[in-house]
Design an enzyme around this catalytic site. Structure first.
Site, PDB file in Angstrom:
ATOM      1  N   ARG A 186       0.761  -0.979   0.018  1.00 10.97           N
ATOM      2  CA  ARG A 186       0.004  -0.012  -0.087  1.00 10.97           C
ATOM      3  C   ARG A 186       0.874   1.301  -0.122  1.00 10.97           C
ATOM      4  O   ARG A 186       0.130   2.179  -0.446  1.00 10.97           O
ATOM      5  CB  ARG A 186      -0.872  -0.037   1.179  1.00 10.97           C
ATOM      6  CG  ARG A 186      -1.772  -1.014   0.899  1.00 10.97           C
ATOM      7  CD  ARG A 186      -2.773  -1.084   2.335  1.00 10.97           C
ATOM      8  NE  ARG A 186      -2.184  -1.557   3.467  1.00 10.97           N
ATOM      9  CZ  ARG A 186      -2.624  -1.598   4.583  1.00 10.97           C
ATOM     10  NH1 ARG A 186      -4.022  -1.668   4.732  1.00 10.97           N
ATOM     11  NH2 ARG A 186      -1.846  -2.085   5.751  1.00 10.97           N
ATOM     12  N   ARG A 245      -0.181 -16.091   4.397  1.00 13.96           N
ATOM     13  CA  ARG A 245      -1.446 -16.727   4.680  1.00 13.96           C
ATOM     14  C   ARG A 245      -1.941 -17.543   3.503  1.00 13.96           C
ATOM     15  O   ARG A 245      -1.829 -16.987   2.466  1.00 13.96           O
ATOM     16  CB  ARG A 245      -2.316 -16.021   5.330  1.00 13.96           C
ATOM     17  CG  ARG A 245      -2.396 -15.694   6.794  1.00 13.96           C
ATOM     18  CD  ARG A 245      -2.404 -16.623   7.860  1.00 13.96           C
ATOM     19  NE  ARG A 245      -2.067 -16.138   9.078  1.00 13.96           N
ATOM     20  CZ  ARG A 245      -1.075 -16.266   9.792  1.00 13.96           C
ATOM     21  NH1 ARG A 245       0.084 -16.712   9.317  1.00 13.96           N
ATOM     22  NH2 ARG A 245      -1.166 -16.042  11.139  1.00 13.96           N
ATOM     23  N   ASP A 269       4.439 -22.340   2.452  1.00 14.62           N
ATOM     24  CA  ASP A 269       4.410 -22.815   3.908  1.00 14.62           C
ATOM     25  C   ASP A 269       3.076 -22.580   4.376  1.00 14.62           C
ATOM     26  O   ASP A 269       2.825 -23.229   5.794  1.00 14.62           O
ATOM     27  CB  ASP A 269       5.220 -21.726   4.689  1.00 14.62           C
ATOM     28  CG  ASP A 269       5.825 -22.309   6.352  1.00 14.62           C
ATOM     29  OD1 ASP A 269       5.851 -23.460   6.534  1.00 14.62           O
ATOM     30  OD2 ASP A 269       5.737 -21.439   6.933  1.00 14.62           O
ATOM     31  N   GLU A 274      -5.435 -25.737   6.675  1.00 16.35           N
ATOM     32  CA  GLU A 274      -4.458 -26.139   7.473  1.00 16.35           C
ATOM     33  C   GLU A 274      -4.915 -27.185   8.407  1.00 16.35           C
ATOM     34  O   GLU A 274      -5.589 -26.855   9.382  1.00 16.35           O
ATOM     35  CB  GLU A 274      -3.421 -25.076   8.013  1.00 16.35           C
ATOM     36  CG  GLU A 274      -2.753 -24.472   6.711  1.00 16.35           C
ATOM     37  CD  GLU A 274      -2.001 -23.111   7.470  1.00 16.35           C
ATOM     38  OE1 GLU A 274      -1.682 -23.286   8.953  1.00 16.35           O
ATOM     39  OE2 GLU A 274      -1.545 -22.448   6.726  1.00 16.35           O
ATOM     40  N   HIS A 293       3.391 -24.839   7.798  1.00 21.58           N
ATOM     41  CA  HIS A 293       3.357 -23.848   8.491  1.00 21.58           C
ATOM     42  C   HIS A 293       4.342 -23.772   9.427  1.00 21.58           C
ATOM     43  O   HIS A 293       3.834 -23.703  10.539  1.00 21.58           O
ATOM     44  CB  HIS A 293       1.838 -23.515   8.854  1.00 21.58           C
ATOM     45  CG  HIS A 293       1.618 -22.110   9.336  1.00 21.58           C
ATOM     46  ND1 HIS A 293       0.443 -21.517   9.020  1.00 21.58           N
ATOM     47  CD2 HIS A 293       2.466 -21.028   9.765  1.00 21.58           C
ATOM     48  CE1 HIS A 293       0.374 -20.327   9.639  1.00 21.58           C
ATOM     49  NE2 HIS A 293       1.541 -19.978   9.719  1.00 21.58           N
ATOM     50  N   GLY A 295       7.212 -21.600   9.709  1.00 20.70           N
ATOM     51  CA  GLY A 295       7.861 -20.403   9.451  1.00 20.70           C
ATOM     52  C   GLY A 295       8.486 -19.902  10.635  1.00 20.70           C
ATOM     53  O   GLY A 295       9.889 -19.459  10.892  1.00 20.70           O
TER      54      GLY A 295
HETATM   55  P1  NDP Z   1       3.933  -6.625   8.717  1.00 17.69           P
HETATM   56  O1  NDP Z   1       2.698  -5.821   9.170  1.00 17.69           O
HETATM   57  O2  NDP Z   1       5.222  -5.803   9.025  1.00 17.69           O
HETATM   58  O3  NDP Z   1       4.088  -6.733   7.196  1.00 17.69           O
HETATM   59  C1  NDP Z   1       2.965  -6.930   6.363  1.00 17.69           C
HETATM   60  C2  NDP Z   1       2.960  -6.553   5.157  1.00 17.69           C
HETATM   61  O4  NDP Z   1       1.773  -6.614   4.308  1.00 17.69           O
HETATM   62  C3  NDP Z   1       3.077  -4.701   5.170  1.00 17.69           C
HETATM   63  O5  NDP Z   1       4.184  -4.187   4.571  1.00 17.69           O
HETATM   64  C4  NDP Z   1       1.823  -4.285   4.430  1.00 17.69           C
HETATM   65  O6  NDP Z   1       2.251  -3.290   3.418  1.00 17.69           O
HETATM   66  C5  NDP Z   1       1.655  -5.572   3.216  1.00 17.69           C
HETATM   67  N1  NDP Z   1       0.241  -5.328   2.906  1.00 17.69           N
HETATM   68  C6  NDP Z   1      -0.971  -4.836   3.565  1.00 17.69           C
HETATM   69  N2  NDP Z   1      -1.755  -4.857   2.624  1.00 17.69           N
HETATM   70  C7  NDP Z   1      -1.251  -5.196   1.322  1.00 17.69           C
HETATM   71  C8  NDP Z   1      -1.777  -5.274   0.045  1.00 17.69           C
HETATM   72  N3  NDP Z   1      -2.982  -4.894  -0.276  1.00 17.69           N
HETATM   73  N4  NDP Z   1      -0.833  -5.636  -0.921  1.00 17.69           N
HETATM   74  C9  NDP Z   1       0.428  -5.838  -0.882  1.00 17.69           C
HETATM   75  N5  NDP Z   1       0.933  -5.480   0.689  1.00 17.69           N
HETATM   76  C10 NDP Z   1       0.183  -5.358   1.523  1.00 17.69           C
HETATM   77  O7  NDP Z   1       3.739  -7.993   9.143  1.00 17.69           O
HETATM   78  P2  NDP Z   1       4.819  -8.930   9.315  1.00 17.69           P
HETATM   79  O8  NDP Z   1       5.956  -8.930   8.227  1.00 17.69           O
HETATM   80  O9  NDP Z   1       5.316  -9.225  10.675  1.00 17.69           O
HETATM   81  O10 NDP Z   1       4.093 -10.463   8.816  1.00 17.69           O
HETATM   82  C11 NDP Z   1       3.339 -10.439   7.861  1.00 17.69           C
HETATM   83  C12 NDP Z   1       2.604 -11.778   7.725  1.00 17.69           C
HETATM   84  O11 NDP Z   1       3.298 -12.902   7.622  1.00 17.69           O
HETATM   85  C13 NDP Z   1       1.721 -12.049   8.868  1.00 17.69           C
HETATM   86  O12 NDP Z   1       0.530 -11.192   9.107  1.00 17.69           O
HETATM   87  C14 NDP Z   1       1.491 -13.435   8.782  1.00 17.69           C
HETATM   88  O13 NDP Z   1       0.239 -13.685   8.222  1.00 17.69           O
HETATM   89  C15 NDP Z   1       2.605 -13.918   8.233  1.00 17.69           C
HETATM   90  N6  NDP Z   1       3.363 -14.723   8.990  1.00 17.69           N
HETATM   91  C16 NDP Z   1       3.430 -16.194   8.582  1.00 17.69           C
HETATM   92  C17 NDP Z   1       4.230 -17.023   9.309  1.00 17.69           C
HETATM   93  C18 NDP Z   1       4.618 -18.393   8.924  1.00 17.69           C
HETATM   94  O14 NDP Z   1       4.786 -19.169   9.880  1.00 17.69           O
HETATM   95  N7  NDP Z   1       4.673 -18.698   7.659  1.00 17.69           N
HETATM   96  C19 NDP Z   1       5.142 -16.491  10.504  1.00 17.69           C
HETATM   97  C20 NDP Z   1       4.904 -15.163  11.034  1.00 17.69           C
HETATM   98  C21 NDP Z   1       3.861 -14.123  10.153  1.00 17.69           C
HETATM   99  P3  NDP Z   1       1.747  -1.607   3.779  1.00 17.69           P
HETATM  100  O15 NDP Z   1       2.607  -1.505   5.246  1.00 17.69           O
HETATM  101  O16 NDP Z   1       2.067  -0.823   2.743  1.00 17.69           O
HETATM  102  O17 NDP Z   1       0.299  -1.667   4.007  1.00 17.69           O
HETATM  103  C1  DGY Z   2       2.188 -15.903  12.757  1.00 20.83           C
HETATM  104  O1  DGY Z   2       2.792 -15.572  13.938  1.00 20.83           O
HETATM  105  O2  DGY Z   2       1.452 -15.205  12.299  1.00 20.83           O
HETATM  106  C2  DGY Z   2       2.490 -17.305  12.221  1.00 20.83           C
HETATM  107  O3  DGY Z   2       1.838 -17.656  11.117  1.00 20.83           O
HETATM  108  C3  DGY Z   2       2.966 -18.296  13.100  1.00 20.83           C
HETATM  109  O4  DGY Z   2       4.133 -17.831  13.563  1.00 20.83           O
END
Ligand code: NDP
Ligand code: DGY
Length: 328
Positions: A186, A245, A269, A274, A293, A295
């Site tokens: 965004r 996700r 992942d 799930e 899952h 990560g």
């Molecule tokens: P952040 O909030 O730091 O990052 C999320 C990013 O998503 C932001 O940069 C945001 O951009 C972006 N975003 C939001 N809306 C959109 C869009 N429409 N198009 C493109 N980008 C968008 O969160 P984290 O990096 O800490 O975590 C991200 C996600 O990773 C978590 O929400 C979770 O779902 C997933 N996750 C998965 C894990 C796993 O085990 N596989 C472990 C941990 C997390 P902007 O700021 O510009 O809105």
């Molecule tokens: C999260 O924290 O959102 C992950 O998917 C699991 O750590």
């Protein structure tokens, strides 16, 4: 925690690592009940367990919606989730009721970024296939084009969602010799300069990238973002990776893209649902690597997540600062 005449009632939806339990036990002042299992709490038990609770510590697999909030009743002051993702929480309803939310950002960024890079390399260089061939006798000799894949050197990588984890992934990938790092989202990110990140429209990212990594949060806007139209714009040689996700991806469209040769390979992942049923069509494909899952799954990260979620819970119960409160 200061003892009050009435103990605060807390419900935990799962066993959590000892680092979190120690903090809750040491605090005193709360009566902790728990779904004492490594498996998810059945819905009926969740609805029963949460009754009258002041605090709820939950996992990403627990859907916290109006029904759960109603079952909890007016005592509920705080929900602490053992995750950074919060798409399982009905935030509008939670906000209406004045309930605070704690989550676990930052502490899992390194582990998740590392796993995403591992998944990208495993997918692009066909590691699971290679391991399988060694075991099943498919390794007959060294052959010039056998098990060839795609390398990061001189490539273009596109990161969808350059947030905490997206930046962690980009930082780790650049030393592999990546030529261009594109990202979409965004808003443009000031710290993208560190990885020479170019903020581009999604279409540009999709059509120009050799590797696409999805690391955005799941929102109404990102749900189903990676669909038929998306895959049809990717290069036939491109590799798609998702560690955000499962619902960001339309899995039927991904299956079609992988079987038709529209894209080269995918590493996931996260999936919908799930666990992914063992007879799911994606699991029949050699060019699709699916992980369960994991990560953030390092011992130390999960311990720190548990401790942080316990502290968030206690802060919310006491009406004090929470180390990581979600502002929504
Ligand atoms: P952040 O909030 O730091 O990052 C999320 C990013 O998503 C932001 O940069 C945001 O951009 C972006 N975003 C939001 N809306 C959109 C869009 N429409 N198009 C493109 N980008 C968008 O969160 P984290 O990096 O800490 O975590 C991200 C996600 O990773 C978590 O929400 C979770 O779902 C997933 N996750 C998965 C894990 C796993 O085990 N596989 C472990 C941990 C997390 P902007 O700021 O510009 O809105
Ligand atoms: C999260 O924290 O959102 C992950 O998917 C699991 O750590």
């Amino acid at each position: 925690m200061k003892r009050s005449a009435h103990l605060m009632k807390v419900f935990l939806t799962r066993r959590i690592p000892p680092e979190g339990m120690k903090i809750l036990s040491a605090a005193g002042g709360c009566e902790v009940s728990q779904w004492d299992s490594d498996e998810p709490v059945p819905r009926t038990e969740l609805l029963r367990g949460v009754q009258g609770a002041h605090g709820l510590l939950c996992l990403l697999s627990d859907k916290i919606d109006t029904e759960v909030l109603d079952a909890a009743g007016p005592n509920l002051k705080v929900i602490s989730t053992l995750s950074v993702g919060f798409d399982h929480l009905a935030l509008d309803e939670i906000k209406k009721r004045g309930i605070r939310v704690g989550y676990t950002p930052d502490v899992l960024t390194d582990a998740t970024a590392e796993l995403t890079v591992a998944l990208l390399l495993a997918t692009a260089r066909r590691l699971p296939e290679g391991v399988q061939e060694v075991k099943n006798g498919g390794w007959s000799s060294w052959k010039p084009l056998w098990l060839c894949g795609y390398g990061l050197s001189a490539s273009t990588v596109g990161v969808i969602g350059l947030g905490r984890i997206g930046m962690g992934i980009a930082r780790r990938l650049m030393p592999f010799g990546v030529k261009r790092l594109l990202y979409s989202g965004r808003t443009a990110k000031p710290d993208a300069a560190e990885v020479n990140g170019e903020f581009v429209p999604l279409d540009t990212l999709v059509s120009e990238s050799d590797f696409i990594v999805v690391s955005c949060s799941l929102t109404a806007e990102t749900q189903g973002l990676c669909d038929k139209a998306f895959f049809s714009k990717m290069k036939n040689t491109a590799v798609f990776i998702n560690s955000s996700r499962g619902a960001v991806v339309n899995q039927e469209d991904l299956y079609e893209a992988l079987t038709s040769g529209q894209i080269a390979a995918a590493g996931l992942d996260v999936t919908t649902p799930e666990p992914l049923p063992t007879n799911h069509p994606l699991l029949t494909l050699k060019n699709c690597v699916v992980l369960p899952h994991i990560g953030s799954a390092t011992y130390s990260t999960r311990g720190v997540m548990a401790a942080l979620s316990a502290r968030n819970l206690l802060g919310g119960l006491q009406g004090a600062d929470m180390p990581s409160e979600l502002k929504f």
